[in-house]
Structures are given as structure tokens and as C-alpha cells.
Design an enzyme around this catalytic site. Structure first.
Site, PDB file in Angstrom:
ATOM      1  N   ARG A  45       4.195   4.129  -1.119  1.00 40.79           N
ATOM      2  CA  ARG A  45       4.161   4.550   0.249  1.00 40.79           C
ATOM      3  C   ARG A  45       3.596   3.436   1.130  1.00 40.79           C
ATOM      4  NH1 ARG A  45       2.825   9.749  -2.464  1.00 40.79           N
ATOM      5  NH2 ARG A  45       0.924   8.700  -3.111  1.00 40.79           N
ATOM      6  N   GLY A  46       2.948   2.459   0.509  1.00 37.70           N
ATOM      7  CA  GLY A  46       2.228   1.435   1.270  1.00 37.70           C
ATOM      8  C   GLY A  46       3.086   0.599   2.198  1.00 37.70           C
ATOM      9  N   GLU A 102       7.315  -5.000   0.677  1.00 39.28           N
ATOM     10  CA  GLU A 102       6.126  -4.517  -0.036  1.00 39.28           C
ATOM     11  C   GLU A 102       4.883  -4.732   0.817  1.00 39.28           C
ATOM     12  OE1 GLU A 102       4.834  -2.733  -2.126  1.00 39.28           O
ATOM     13  OE2 GLU A 102       4.371  -3.661  -4.058  1.00 39.28           O
ATOM     14  N   ASP A 106      -0.473  -8.197  -5.442  1.00 40.26           N
ATOM     15  CA  ASP A 106      -1.827  -8.355  -5.971  1.00 40.26           C
ATOM     16  C   ASP A 106      -1.691  -9.007  -7.352  1.00 40.26           C
ATOM     17  OD1 ASP A 106      -4.609  -7.913  -6.113  1.00 40.26           O
ATOM     18  OD2 ASP A 106      -4.372  -5.893  -6.872  1.00 40.26           O
ATOM     19  N   SER A 107      -1.705  -8.251  -8.425  1.00 33.23           N
ATOM     20  CA  SER A 107      -1.460  -8.849  -9.749  1.00 33.23           C
ATOM     21  C   SER A 107      -0.025  -9.378  -9.853  1.00 33.23           C
ATOM     22  CB  SER A 107      -1.704  -7.829 -10.856  1.00 33.23           C
ATOM     23  OG  SER A 107      -0.674  -6.877 -10.868  1.00 33.23           O
ATOM     24  N   GLY A 108       0.891  -8.763  -9.098  1.00 33.81           N
ATOM     25  CA  GLY A 108       2.311  -9.145  -9.140  1.00 33.81           C
ATOM     26  C   GLY A 108       3.123  -8.307 -10.115  1.00 33.81           C
ATOM     27  N   ARG A 168      -3.867   5.127   5.732  1.00 34.17           N
ATOM     28  CA  ARG A 168      -2.648   4.300   5.814  1.00 34.17           C
ATOM     29  C   ARG A 168      -2.203   4.160   7.276  1.00 34.17           C
ATOM     30  NH1 ARG A 168      -0.343   3.848   0.647  1.00 34.17           N
ATOM     31  NH2 ARG A 168      -0.718   5.582  -0.776  1.00 34.17           N
TER      32      ARG A 168
HETATM   33  P1  5GP Z   1       0.251  -5.306  -8.106  1.00 28.32           P
HETATM   34  O1  5GP Z   1       1.214  -4.727  -9.091  1.00 28.32           O
HETATM   35  O2  5GP Z   1       0.769  -6.486  -7.371  1.00 28.32           O
HETATM   36  O3  5GP Z   1      -1.090  -5.561  -8.726  1.00 28.32           O
HETATM   37  O4  5GP Z   1      -0.088  -4.139  -7.131  1.00 28.32           O
HETATM   38  C1  5GP Z   1       0.589  -3.871  -6.008  1.00 28.32           C
HETATM   39  C2  5GP Z   1       0.136  -2.552  -5.426  1.00 28.32           C
HETATM   40  O5  5GP Z   1      -1.264  -2.304  -5.617  1.00 28.32           O
HETATM   41  C3  5GP Z   1       0.332  -2.617  -3.947  1.00 28.32           C
HETATM   42  O6  5GP Z   1       1.620  -2.200  -3.594  1.00 28.32           O
HETATM   43  C4  5GP Z   1      -0.747  -1.696  -3.426  1.00 28.32           C
HETATM   44  O7  5GP Z   1      -0.253  -0.383  -3.382  1.00 28.32           O
HETATM   45  C5  5GP Z   1      -1.845  -1.780  -4.454  1.00 28.32           C
HETATM   46  N1  5GP Z   1      -2.923  -2.691  -4.018  1.00 28.32           N
HETATM   47  C6  5GP Z   1      -3.220  -3.916  -4.469  1.00 28.32           C
HETATM   48  N2  5GP Z   1      -4.279  -4.460  -3.837  1.00 28.32           N
HETATM   49  C7  5GP Z   1      -4.664  -3.534  -2.925  1.00 28.32           C
HETATM   50  C8  5GP Z   1      -5.701  -3.494  -1.922  1.00 28.32           C
HETATM   51  O8  5GP Z   1      -6.520  -4.424  -1.712  1.00 28.32           O
HETATM   52  N3  5GP Z   1      -5.754  -2.355  -1.177  1.00 28.32           N
HETATM   53  C9  5GP Z   1      -4.904  -1.306  -1.346  1.00 28.32           C
HETATM   54  N4  5GP Z   1      -5.038  -0.248  -0.547  1.00 28.32           N
HETATM   55  N5  5GP Z   1      -3.921  -1.325  -2.272  1.00 28.32           N
HETATM   56  C10 5GP Z   1      -3.801  -2.409  -3.047  1.00 28.32           C
END
Ligand code: 5GP
Length: 185
Positions: A45-46, A102, A106-108, A168
């Protein structure tokens, strides 16, 4: 739920800066694609506020669609490694120019899993547009073709990004002070 003012450490990116950058990204995308076969895919939803503003700032005809993958759940603030599709697209993307929209990389792992899955459906092109990049936390290599802002390794919320599913709706990106934050009962 607490008032956000009680755990807001700082406003990292204000509304005017977000709107200016999104408009710039919209102009860039409009100049790089031919009208008609562009599809924006929003990851729920982000990505919703970003997607809405970005789509409004793209001046060429394009389509939008939505998908949901499981990543951060309520009460958890760590990234999941395996993204599971919980809501799939309504659009056949074969032969389409696709941009994945997106909120934050973050981690990707999320984007990486979604890209692999979408590649199997044979789009003509597949690119990533992320509002935020948190490179210090990267574990999976992902290309970000269109980027809003690079952010430090802090928990951010607002403009689509939640804290336990709340806030949000805020028009800015804030940093949460997790020592002052109390999760909803
Ligand atoms: P990834 O798979 O890249 O680690 O995570 C991506 C998802 O983690 C993003 O779409 C988001 O929903 C959530 N996320 C990562 N870092 C943050 C943050 O600092 N704040 C929030 N609210 N969500 C995050």
C-alpha cells in the site's frame, strides 16, 4: 494510536520538496516514453500517494495497475526476505513498457522478487521508480532507474509509508524516534 508529533524526530523531506521532485520525475518519464504503451504498476500500500501524484504529473497517455506483496506486517519493522504476491495485476504486461512504482527500496528483496516475477511475463521494458532509497540496508542488488531521494538508515513514515499501518496520509516524510514510539494496543 499516539499523535505522530509525540515520536516525530524530524521532518526529513517536506511536502514542497516531495511535490517538486515527483513533478520532475513525471516530466522525465513523459519525455522518455512513447504515448500509449506505458503501464505504471503500484506496489500496495506504501506506493499509493506517490503513484497518484506521479501519474498526475505524467503528460503522456498511460495505464495504471496495482499489486500487493507481503513485506512489512503490522508490528514488524524488519524486511522479509521472500516476497509473496497477495494481489496480482489485472493487466497482461507482455510487450508493455512497465515502470514499477515503489515507496522505498530498503533491503531490496521485495523489488528484486517482484522484478523476477514480472520478467517471466515478457514486458517490452521493465524499470523501477522509487520515491526513496535506503542504500545502507541493501542486501539484494536492484536497479533504480528513477529515484526521488536517498535517505539515511532510519525508520521513515508518511506519504505512503506507515508506522504500524498508520500515518500513510501525512504529506511529508518524517523520521520516527522509535524510543518514543508506543505501538497501538
Ligand atoms: P525491502 O524488501 O526493500 O527491504 O522492503 C521494502 C518495503 O519495506 C517497503 O516497500 C516498505 O513497505 C518497507 N520499508 C522499508 N523501510 C521502511 C521504512 O523506513 N519505513 C516504512 N514505513 N517502511 C519501510
Amino acid at each position: 494510536m499516539q499523535n505522530y508529533q509525540d515520536f516525530l524526530a524530524e521532518i526529513l523531506i517536506d511536502e514542497a520538496a516531495i511535490q517538486a521532485r515527483v513533478a520532475e520525475l513525471g516530466r522525465k518519464i513523459s519525455s522518455e516514453y512513447a504515448p500509449g504503451d506505458l503501464l505504471l504498476i503500484c506496489i500496495l500500500r506504501g506506493g499509493v500517494p506517490f503513484m497518484v501524484d506521479l501519474s498526475a504529473s505524467i503528460s503522456i497517455p498511460h495505464m495504471i495497475d496495482f499489486m500487493a506483496v507481503s513485506s512489512y506486517g503490522v508490528g514488524r519493522r524488519e524486511s522479509s526476505r521472500a516476497a509473496r504476491v497477495t494481489l496480482d495485476l489485472q493487466t497482461d504486461i507482455q510487450g508493455m513498457n512497465v515502470i514499477l512504482v515503489e515507496d522505498i527500496v530498503d533491503s531490496g528483496h521485495t523489488i528484486s522478487a517482484v522484478l523476477q516475477m514480472l520478467e517471466t511475463r515478457q514486458p517490452k521494458t521493465l524499470k523501477v521508480c522509487a520515491l526513496l532509497d535506503k542504500p545502507e540496508r541493501r542486501e539484494a542488488e536492484v536497479p533504480i532507474h528513477y529515484l526521488g531521494f536517498t535517505v539515511p538508515n532510519k525508520y521513515v513514515f508518511g506519504y505512503g509509508l506507515d508506522i504500524d499501518e498508520y500515518y500513510r496520509n501525512l504529506p511529508f516524510i518524517g523520521v520516527a524516534d522509535l524510543d518514543r514510539y508506543k505501538p497501538p494496543a
